[in-house]
Write an enzyme that holds these catalytic residues in place. Structure first.
Site, PDB file in Angstrom:
ATOM      1  CG  ASN A 195      -0.278  43.572  12.775  1.00  0.00           C
ATOM      2  OD1 ASN A 195      -0.646  44.721  13.030  1.00  0.00           O
ATOM      3  ND2 ASN A 195       0.994  43.202  12.865  1.00  0.00           N
ATOM      4  CG  ASP A 264       7.224  36.494   7.374  1.00  0.00           C
ATOM      5  OD1 ASP A 264       6.879  37.629   7.005  1.00  0.00           O
ATOM      6  OD2 ASP A 264       8.229  36.281   8.082  1.00  0.00           O
TER       7      ASP A 264
END
Length: 476
Positions: A195, A264
């Site tokens: 991220n 995920d």
């Protein structure tokens, strides 16, 4: 995203990493504790969900792909809860039990859809706890096409190079959801999915797009990576590859409710799509779409194959309206999964009149979805003679698609709809006009698989042929 429809049922993905139990206690709050200035929660519901690498595997299985999971758990009730949930989803597990450490568990207390408190029960796994995982993984590689490393820095992936080298030697793609400020641990992987915060922890703060791209490309070269996918929250995703222009995808979330486990879902959809044979660009687009859906759910969540297909169809504008056969088959598979009844009718619909509209409304009331198959121009000419159709196929379909009663419209070039009926197998076949059952083309096909055949009268005694003749002056 036109034409994206991965065969997830043909995909096999191996997931290695830190798995954990996400435990939720839900209850109402109505007073402050007399012991301390904190709310009192009267717990009324308990829920366990599999998190970490386990959530990656669940997302893969939910899409309809094959998933195998390698990791470490404790010898406790939490491990049993994890195993039961993984097996019930059809996931193959190769889990080593630690003799002296608990299963990683995160307990969240939630009231009125707000998280009030999180308690973590964990100890980092030692080298002795993970000493057999590399060999287990190596033995499982021949049956998969993608390896996902899900690193939450809990000890399972102490030496990711062992896994990366084995997979790359076997010609298998390696996708890594990284952790920490040292990405050199993942050198040689196919793709990393940090991220923005994780990325900037490694390369420094990026104040503009060009800085982000330049530093990302430098990282690719330094670590011998094929691609870097940076997830950027409300700013979407950026895919970087050497010698290719950056691919930026805007965020697709309609409402952000909970970002737990969104990473995920991204790597799971990406890995499953690549394993199903999709291109990297298409796989990233699917992952971006899936992330936009899953952040609208509370807690650690998955996205199903039908959910993702419906999102793709919405993106293509084919959730309703004019579709081709491939799109329709995806649509009706999802409709059937929701228990919806499919109604089918067909015709030329050369000049749409009140009789057509009325009978289509009646047909729609017989079920949950109405499919209208329209004779293509060449078919109409053969059936109706020279000078017909008055309106070309595209215009006739556009008018029908605008009716509230019609869900899907598609063309067919055959003189009869029999091939389509065999392919689609609607629950009810409807024909407008004064027909006996045996006069409805395709009735034998429909009744053979247990469907129904119904004839509905046109309202107002309207006729396209009569309208055409009146226009041509035959009745003046």
């Amino acid at each position: 995203m036109e034409g994206i429809n991965p065969r997830f049922d043909r995909a096999q993905v191996l997931v290695v990493g830190d798995l954990m139990l996400d435990r939720y206690w839900y209850g109402n709050t109505g007073r402050i504790s007399p012991e301390a200035p904190v709310p009192v929660v009267k717990v009324g519901q308990l829920e366990d969900r599999v998190g970490g690498a386990g959530n990656v595997a669940l997302n893969i299985a939910s899409l309809g792909a094959g998933a195998t999971l390698v990791g470490v758990v404790g010898r406790d009730e939490a491990a049993q809860s994890i195993t039961e949930r993984l097996h019930s989803a059809g996931i193959r597990t190769e889990l080593k039990e630690s003799a002296d450490k608990p299963t990683i568990t995160k307990l969240r207390v939630i009231s009125r859809q707000q998280q009030l408190l999180r308690l973590d029960f964990e100890e980092t796994f030692s080298a002795a706890d993970v000493d057999q995982l590399a060999e287990q993984t190596r033995s499982l590689l021949p049956g998969v096409s993608v390896l996902i490393l899900s690193d939450y820095a809990k000890g399972v992936l102490q030496d990711p190079q062992t896994f990366i080298a084995a997979a790359r030697k076997a010609g298998i793609l390696v996708l890594v959801d990284p952790k920490g400020a040292d990405f050199s641990r993942y050198r040689g992987a196919s793709l990393l999915t940090p991220n923005l915060n994780e990325f900037e922890a490694v390369v420094g703060v990026c104040n503009d797009e060009q800085t982000l791209v330049d530093r990302g490309l430098a990282l690719l070269s330094e670590l011998d990576l094929e691609a870097l996918l940076i997830t950027r929250g409300e700013q979407g995703m950026t895919l970087l590859r050497l010698d290719q222009s950056p691919l930026h995808l805007p965020a697709r979330a309609r409402e952000v409710f909970d970002v737990t486990g969104a990473g995920d879902t991204v790597i799971a959809v990406l890995g499953a799509a690549l394993a199903a044979g999709e291109t990297l660009d298409n796989s990233v687009a699917l992952a971006n779409l899936a992330a936009g859906i899953v952040v609208g759910k509370l807690g650690t969540a998955t996205i199903s194959g039908p959910e993702l297909r419906r999102a793709v169809l919405r993106d293509q504008g084919s959730e309703r309206g004019v579709v081709n056969e491939q799109q329709l088959l995806v649509d009706i598979a999802d409709a059937r999964a929701r228990g919806e009844k499919l109604v089918f009718t067909n015709g030329c619909f050369d000049i749409l009149h009140a009789g057509h509209v009325g009978y289509l409304e009646q047909a729609r009331k017989l079920g949950d979805r109405l499919i209208v198959a329209v004779n293509a121009d060449e078919s109409v000419s053969r059936l109706k003679g020279p000078g017909r159709p008055i309106n070309p196929t595209e215009r006739r379909m556009a008018v029908l698609a605008g009716l509230e009663s019609v869900d899907w419209v598609l063309p067919f070039t055959d003189d009869t709809p029999e091939r389509l009926l065999s392919l689609i197998q609607p629950d009810i076949l409807v024909k407008g006009g004064d027909y006996a059952r045996e006069q409805v083309v395709g009735w034998e096909i429909v009744e053979a698989y247990g469907g129904e055949v119904k004839a509905l009268d046109f309202l107002d005694d309207c006729s396209t042929t009569a309208i055409v003749e009146k226009i041509q002056g035959d009745e003046f």
